[in-house]
Design an enzyme around this catalytic site. Structure first.
Site, mmCIF file in Angstrom:
data_model
loop_
_atom_site.group_PDB
_atom_site.id
_atom_site.type_symbol
_atom_site.label_atom_id
_atom_site.label_comp_id
_atom_site.label_asym_id
_atom_site.label_seq_id
_atom_site.Cartn_x
_atom_site.Cartn_y
_atom_site.Cartn_z
ATOM 1 N N GLU A 230 4.437 -2.744 -1.593
ATOM 2 C CA GLU A 230 3.615 -2.398 -2.753
ATOM 3 C C GLU A 230 3.445 -3.666 -3.582
ATOM 4 O O GLU A 230 4.272 -4.579 -3.526
ATOM 5 C CB GLU A 230 4.266 -1.276 -3.573
ATOM 6 C CG GLU A 230 3.346 -0.637 -4.588
ATOM 7 C CD GLU A 230 2.035 -0.172 -3.987
ATOM 8 O OE1 GLU A 230 1.038 -0.949 -4.088
ATOM 9 O OE2 GLU A 230 1.985 0.923 -3.403
ATOM 10 N N CYS B 295 0.040 4.197 -0.569
ATOM 11 C CA CYS B 295 0.756 3.501 0.499
ATOM 12 C C CYS B 295 -0.298 2.854 1.375
ATOM 13 O O CYS B 295 -1.110 3.540 1.994
ATOM 14 C CB CYS B 295 1.613 4.473 1.308
ATOM 15 S SG CYS B 295 2.480 3.670 2.683
#
Length: 223
Positions: A104, A2
């Site tokens: 992402e 992340c």
């Protein structure tokens, strides 16, 4: 992993969602939260939950140089209970890191395509995090890291890792003030079930952490 996320909710939404008893000092929304920045987190001080800012990128209390934080934005949940950097924090310094989506990058033939990922059934959520306090002479830092795990079926098409998002009814349990054995915290994380996600493509504009406006989350057509 992340490495970027958003928090666009207003302060009152956050206070209500996480049952906070105080206002959040210096609260700001962001379309593009990046490592090295201050991020909104919630801890339990033994009496009540408290929201405040931690710098994203863990600097362990024993570190000689604060620059180590740039290498520790994430912690692997599978081994955090064993690693010297995280073991003690798993026992007593757990936090919620507040978000409403994360980014992402999916590898494609045209290059890496950024995607914005949200929960399908609720707006606000919390990453499972760890925090620590670092002091050197008169300088002190409060920092954090996001715990990650292997991607679930949905995320696997985008990236092989993902942040741990706590189910709503597990948030308070994660930050309860009682000390735990690190293995107990590990087992707790392993027991969690995933919620449903949705994702859409966003412009490569989001790639630069300097860009922080609504363009970051504008949907674009799939290629």
């Amino acid at each position: 992993m992340c490495g970027r996320y958003t928090l666009l909710a207003d302060e009152l939404e956050i206070i209500k969602e996480f049952d906070l008893q105080q206002h959040i000092d210096s609260y700001q929304t962001s379309y593009n939260i990046a490592p090295g920045q201050n991020v909104l987190a919630v801890i339990h001080d033994g009496k009540q939950k408290r929201a405040g800012y931690l710098r994203w990128g863990l600097v362990p209390s024993w570190a000689k140089d604060e620059k180590i934080g740039y290498k520790m934005i994430n912690a692997r949940s599978e081994t955090a209970h064993e690693k010297p950097s995280f073991k003690k924090l798993m026992a007593r310094k757990r936090c919620l890191i507040i978000a409403d989506s994360f980014y992402e990058w999916k590898k494609t033939e045209q290059g890496k395509q950024p995607k914005r990922i949200q929960l399908s059934n609720r707006k606000l959520f919390a990453f499972a995090g760890l925090w620590d306090k670092w002091e050197q002479q008169e300088h002190e830092l409060f920092t954090c890291t996001v715990l990650t795990k292997d991607a679930n079926e949905f995320m696997r098409d985008i990236h092989h890792r993902m942040p741990i998002i706590l189910p709503k009814d597990k948030e308070d349990e994660w930050i309860k003030p009682q000390n735990q054995q690190p293995i107990e915290a590990h087992q707790f994380l392993q027991s969690l079930t995933d919620e449903k996600f949705n994702a859409y493509n966003v412009p490569i504009y989001v790639n630069s952490a300097k860009n922080n406006d609504a363009t970051c989350i504008e949907p674009i057509a799939s290629t």
